[in-house]
Design a protein around this motif. Sequence first.
Motif, PDB file in Angstrom:
ATOM      1  N   GLU A 131      15.054 -32.766  12.888  1.00  0.00           N
ATOM      2  CA  GLU A 131      14.481 -32.498  14.217  1.00  0.00           C
ATOM      3  C   GLU A 131      13.308 -31.521  14.124  1.00  0.00           C
ATOM      4  O   GLU A 131      12.293 -31.704  14.805  1.00  0.00           O
ATOM      5  CB  GLU A 131      15.558 -31.956  15.151  1.00  0.00           C
ATOM      6  N   GLU A 144      10.359 -41.543  19.978  1.00  0.00           N
ATOM      7  CA  GLU A 144       9.445 -40.873  20.903  1.00  0.00           C
ATOM      8  C   GLU A 144       8.254 -40.294  20.143  1.00  0.00           C
ATOM      9  O   GLU A 144       7.110 -40.402  20.586  1.00  0.00           O
ATOM     10  CB  GLU A 144      10.201 -39.766  21.638  1.00  0.00           C
ATOM     11  N   THR A 145       8.514 -39.707  18.989  1.00  0.00           N
ATOM     12  CA  THR A 145       7.452 -39.096  18.190  1.00  0.00           C
ATOM     13  C   THR A 145       6.452 -40.135  17.696  1.00  0.00           C
ATOM     14  O   THR A 145       5.240 -39.941  17.790  1.00  0.00           O
ATOM     15  CB  THR A 145       8.058 -38.336  16.984  1.00  0.00           C
ATOM     16  N   PHE A 146       6.960 -41.243  17.172  1.00  0.00           N
ATOM     17  CA  PHE A 146       6.089 -42.269  16.597  1.00  0.00           C
ATOM     18  C   PHE A 146       5.695 -43.335  17.608  1.00  0.00           C
ATOM     19  O   PHE A 146       4.910 -44.228  17.289  1.00  0.00           O
ATOM     20  CB  PHE A 146       6.756 -42.900  15.371  1.00  0.00           C
ATOM     21  N   ARG A 147       6.258 -43.255  18.815  1.00  0.00           N
ATOM     22  CA  ARG A 147       5.961 -44.184  19.904  1.00  0.00           C
ATOM     23  C   ARG A 147       6.165 -45.644  19.493  1.00  0.00           C
ATOM     24  O   ARG A 147       5.456 -46.531  19.973  1.00  0.00           O
ATOM     25  CB  ARG A 147       4.556 -43.961  20.440  1.00  0.00           C
ATOM     26  N   LEU A 167      14.439 -39.284  19.186  1.00  0.00           N
ATOM     27  CA  LEU A 167      13.339 -38.350  18.966  1.00  0.00           C
ATOM     28  C   LEU A 167      12.287 -38.955  18.036  1.00  0.00           C
ATOM     29  O   LEU A 167      11.081 -38.817  18.276  1.00  0.00           O
ATOM     30  CB  LEU A 167      13.881 -37.038  18.393  1.00  0.00           C
ATOM     31  N   LEU A 214      10.379 -33.472  12.770  1.00  0.00           N
ATOM     32  CA  LEU A 214       9.810 -34.328  13.819  1.00  0.00           C
ATOM     33  C   LEU A 214       8.989 -33.499  14.806  1.00  0.00           C
ATOM     34  O   LEU A 214       7.922 -33.938  15.252  1.00  0.00           O
ATOM     35  CB  LEU A 214      10.914 -35.096  14.545  1.00  0.00           C
ATOM     36  N   GLY A 215       9.447 -32.310  15.118  1.00  0.00           N
ATOM     37  CA  GLY A 215       8.677 -31.417  15.994  1.00  0.00           C
ATOM     38  C   GLY A 215       7.352 -31.036  15.376  1.00  0.00           C
ATOM     39  O   GLY A 215       6.318 -31.000  16.054  1.00  0.00           O
ATOM     40  N   SER A 266      13.324 -38.003  25.776  1.00  0.00           N
ATOM     41  CA  SER A 266      14.201 -38.367  24.666  1.00  0.00           C
ATOM     42  C   SER A 266      15.634 -38.505  25.143  1.00  0.00           C
ATOM     43  O   SER A 266      16.376 -39.358  24.668  1.00  0.00           O
ATOM     44  CB  SER A 266      14.098 -37.370  23.508  1.00  0.00           C
ATOM     45  N   ILE A 284       5.697 -32.818  13.175  1.00  0.00           N
ATOM     46  CA  ILE A 284       4.861 -34.023  13.199  1.00  0.00           C
ATOM     47  C   ILE A 284       4.257 -34.208  14.582  1.00  0.00           C
ATOM     48  O   ILE A 284       3.064 -34.499  14.715  1.00  0.00           O
ATOM     49  CB  ILE A 284       5.685 -35.260  12.772  1.00  0.00           C
ATOM     50  N   ARG A 285       5.064 -34.015  15.618  1.00  0.00           N
ATOM     51  CA  ARG A 285       4.570 -34.173  16.992  1.00  0.00           C
ATOM     52  C   ARG A 285       3.437 -33.219  17.298  1.00  0.00           C
ATOM     53  O   ARG A 285       2.561 -33.528  18.101  1.00  0.00           O
ATOM     54  CB  ARG A 285       5.699 -33.954  17.993  1.00  0.00           C
ATOM     55  N   HIS A 286       3.473 -32.055  16.683  1.00  0.00           N
ATOM     56  CA  HIS A 286       2.442 -31.044  16.942  1.00  0.00           C
ATOM     57  C   HIS A 286       1.357 -31.023  15.878  1.00  0.00           C
ATOM     58  O   HIS A 286       0.537 -30.103  15.824  1.00  0.00           O
ATOM     59  CB  HIS A 286       3.091 -29.664  17.091  1.00  0.00           C
TER      60      HIS A 286
END
Length: 141
Positions: free
Chosen positions: A129, A91-94, A88, A132-133, A7, A135-137
């Motif tokens: 943030e 990166e999370t949603f690519r 971020l 988003l963390g 990121s 969601i990433r996990h």
Amino acid sequence: MLQTSSSANLVDRILGTKLETAAELIHAVRVGLPVTTIDALIGADRITTAEVDHVIVPRKTLANRKRIGTLTPDQSDRLLRVVRVIALAEETFRSKDKASIWLRRKTTALTDQAPLDMLDTNEGAHQVEVLLGRIRHGLAA
């Protein structure tokens, strides 16, 4: 380019910088980022002029800063905060497009506010943030 994370690399690309360390980025913020970084962000379709007005710097103030050429340290810090969250999200949603949609859609997880609207404060950015963390996990949809 900053080497701390992917990121951070995206932040570096979005800002169009060639900073090697976090210390160099901190120094750049303290002396004021070039106003052209906002133009680059708008030109890359990552933020609109109205959103800049709301979360980074008011239009009239931005016009004055354009004559000077650099943002103030506080304005630079707000710009970096917004860029970091955009990076971020991407990166999370690519996907730049999926991130853009998510950043502008109201969500109950943020008391029915759009994530981008919350970036006008440090605490709001922190909440985005954290979400988003999650969601990433796989902890939040």
